[in-house]
Design a protein around this motif. Structure first.
Motif, mmCIF file in Angstrom:
data_model
loop_
_atom_site.group_PDB
_atom_site.id
_atom_site.type_symbol
_atom_site.label_atom_id
_atom_site.label_comp_id
_atom_site.label_asym_id
_atom_site.label_seq_id
_atom_site.Cartn_x
_atom_site.Cartn_y
_atom_site.Cartn_z
ATOM 1 N N GLN A 1 0.924 -0.899 0.267
ATOM 2 C CA GLN A 1 -0.253 0.102 0.275
ATOM 3 C C GLN A 1 0.840 1.061 -0.103
ATOM 4 N N ARG A 2 1.930 1.289 0.472
ATOM 5 C CA ARG A 2 2.915 2.263 0.795
ATOM 6 C C ARG A 2 3.134 2.648 -0.338
ATOM 7 N N LEU A 3 3.534 2.440 -2.017
ATOM 8 C CA LEU A 3 3.680 2.864 -3.265
ATOM 9 C C LEU A 3 2.877 2.889 -3.920
ATOM 10 N N GLY A 4 2.323 2.416 -3.271
ATOM 11 C CA GLY A 4 0.335 3.021 -4.220
ATOM 12 C C GLY A 4 0.271 4.303 -5.467
ATOM 13 N N ARG A 5 0.114 4.949 -4.453
ATOM 14 C CA ARG A 5 -0.136 5.929 -5.414
ATOM 15 C C ARG A 5 0.913 6.130 -6.219
ATOM 16 N N HIS A 6 1.962 5.837 -6.431
ATOM 17 C CA HIS A 6 3.000 6.140 -7.347
ATOM 18 C C HIS A 6 2.904 5.060 -8.503
ATOM 19 N N ARG A 7 2.856 3.593 -7.438
ATOM 20 C CA ARG A 7 2.059 2.816 -8.974
ATOM 21 C C ARG A 7 1.176 2.963 -9.364
ATOM 22 N N TRP A 8 -0.167 4.035 -9.121
ATOM 23 C CA TRP A 8 -1.595 3.700 -9.865
ATOM 24 C C TRP A 8 -0.832 4.728 -11.089
ATOM 25 N N THR A 9 -0.250 5.999 -11.217
ATOM 26 C CA THR A 9 0.466 6.763 -12.016
ATOM 27 C C THR A 9 0.754 5.831 -13.581
ATOM 28 N N VAL A 10 1.603 4.719 -13.155
ATOM 29 C CA VAL A 10 2.128 3.862 -13.918
ATOM 30 C C VAL A 10 0.758 2.952 -14.384
ATOM 31 N N GLU A 11 0.403 2.529 -13.877
ATOM 32 C CA GLU A 11 -0.685 1.651 -14.190
ATOM 33 C C GLU A 11 -1.406 1.870 -15.013
ATOM 34 N N ARG A 12 -2.043 3.761 -14.501
ATOM 35 C CA ARG A 12 -2.658 4.106 -15.322
ATOM 36 C C ARG A 12 -2.476 4.243 -17.142
ATOM 37 N N THR A 13 -0.910 5.020 -16.892
ATOM 38 C CA THR A 13 -0.578 4.920 -17.972
ATOM 39 C C THR A 13 -0.384 3.792 -19.227
ATOM 40 N N VAL A 14 -0.074 2.326 -18.253
ATOM 41 C CA VAL A 14 -0.171 0.909 -19.236
ATOM 42 C C VAL A 14 -1.382 0.613 -19.568
ATOM 43 N N SER A 15 -2.780 1.230 -19.238
ATOM 44 C CA SER A 15 -3.561 0.903 -19.134
ATOM 45 C C SER A 15 -4.077 1.801 -20.055
ATOM 46 N N ARG A 16 -3.132 2.318 -20.815
ATOM 47 C CA ARG A 16 -4.350 3.600 -22.123
ATOM 48 C C ARG A 16 -2.931 2.909 -23.530
ATOM 49 N N LEU A 17 -2.129 2.385 -22.585
ATOM 50 C CA LEU A 17 -0.874 1.746 -24.191
ATOM 51 C C LEU A 17 -1.661 0.257 -24.030
ATOM 52 N N ALA A 18 -2.283 0.061 -23.396
ATOM 53 C CA ALA A 18 -3.198 -1.378 -23.658
ATOM 54 C C ALA A 18 -4.743 -1.206 -23.971
ATOM 55 N N GLY A 19 -5.070 0.233 -24.603
ATOM 56 C CA GLY A 19 -6.273 0.788 -25.338
ATOM 57 C C GLY A 19 -6.231 0.631 -26.181
ATOM 58 N N CYS A 20 -4.999 0.824 -27.049
ATOM 59 C CA CYS A 20 -3.945 0.384 -28.419
ATOM 60 C C CYS A 20 -4.792 -0.737 -28.734
ATOM 61 N N ARG A 21 -4.801 -1.225 -30.328
ATOM 62 C CA ARG A 21 -5.912 -2.439 -30.498
ATOM 63 C C ARG A 21 -5.051 -2.482 -30.507
ATOM 64 N N ARG A 22 -3.456 -3.040 -31.570
ATOM 65 C CA ARG A 22 -2.368 -3.629 -31.421
ATOM 66 C C ARG A 22 -1.910 -3.834 -30.664
ATOM 67 N N LEU A 23 -1.406 -3.589 -29.806
ATOM 68 C CA LEU A 23 -1.198 -3.406 -28.217
ATOM 69 C C LEU A 23 -1.349 -4.348 -27.792
ATOM 70 N N HIS A 24 -2.751 -4.368 -27.402
ATOM 71 C CA HIS A 24 -3.470 -5.111 -26.561
ATOM 72 C C HIS A 24 -3.625 -6.233 -26.775
ATOM 73 N N ARG A 25 -3.644 -7.336 -28.233
ATOM 74 C CA ARG A 25 -2.625 -8.093 -28.296
ATOM 75 C C ARG A 25 -2.097 -8.193 -29.528
ATOM 76 N N ARG A 26 -1.251 -8.537 -29.377
ATOM 77 C CA ARG A 26 -0.178 -8.791 -30.632
ATOM 78 C C ARG A 26 -0.466 -9.222 -31.809
ATOM 79 N N TYR A 27 0.079 -8.174 -32.594
ATOM 80 C CA TYR A 27 -0.610 -9.297 -34.125
ATOM 81 C C TYR A 27 0.872 -9.424 -34.969
ATOM 82 N N GLU A 28 1.912 -8.394 -34.269
ATOM 83 C CA GLU A 28 3.354 -8.109 -35.279
ATOM 84 C C GLU A 28 4.201 -9.353 -34.932
ATOM 85 N N ARG A 29 4.512 -10.499 -35.807
ATOM 86 C CA ARG A 29 5.835 -10.878 -35.702
ATOM 87 C C ARG A 29 7.311 -10.284 -35.316
#
Length: 141
Positions: A88-116
């Motif tokens: 819980q101590r690093l939660g507020r700092h980790r939250w910003t990274v998790e939010r950015t990772v979820s924004r990256l996952a919102g891109c369709r080509r990154l959500h499922r790896r289409y590229e070989r």
């Protein structure tokens, strides 16, 4: 054929450095290349900063050799210790990274790896990170 995206963000969640690795590698192996890949930070006064002053990380990066490596580069490691500190101590700092990772996952080509090829996948991850930065900057203006 799986991949993991590794990410270093600034305090507000803008991606500074992005990388990929195989899905079966440990997260701690991606820390050194990401820290080396951080571009110079422009400041209003003085010379450009080449590195962050401190680095927040979760328990997956709790290794003495990583702490020594960061201290040798004058970066204060703020890494949660396994078995000692709660998550819980690093939660507020980790939250910003998790939010950015979820924004990256919102891109369709990154959500499922289409590229070989890994180079193509990394290029699309970089484009997605640039879009995140562009959207943030356009919102501020």
């Amino acid at each position: 054929m799986g991949s993991k995206i590794h990410l270093i963000t600034e305090r507000t969640g803008l991606p500074l450095s992005i990388g990929i690795s195989r899905a079966n590698t440990h997260d701690s192996q991606g820390l050194e290349p990401l820290v080396r890949g951080i571009p110079p930070i422009r400041s209003r006064r003085g010379p450009r900063r080449r590195k962050p002053s401190k680095l927040h990380a979760d328990k997956g990066y709790d290794y003495d050799h990583l702490r020594r490596w960061l201290r040798a580069r004058n970066i204060t490691p703020r890494i949660a210790r396994r078995g000692i500190e709660s998550s819980q101590r690093l939660g507020r700092h980790r939250w910003t990274v998790e939010r950015t990772v979820s924004r990256l996952a919102g891109c369709r080509r990154l959500h499922r790896r289409y590229e070989r090829k890994a180079e193509h996948f990394l290029a699309f991850a970089g484009i997605a990170a640039a879009l995140i930065c562009f959207r943030r900057l356009s919102r501020q203006m």
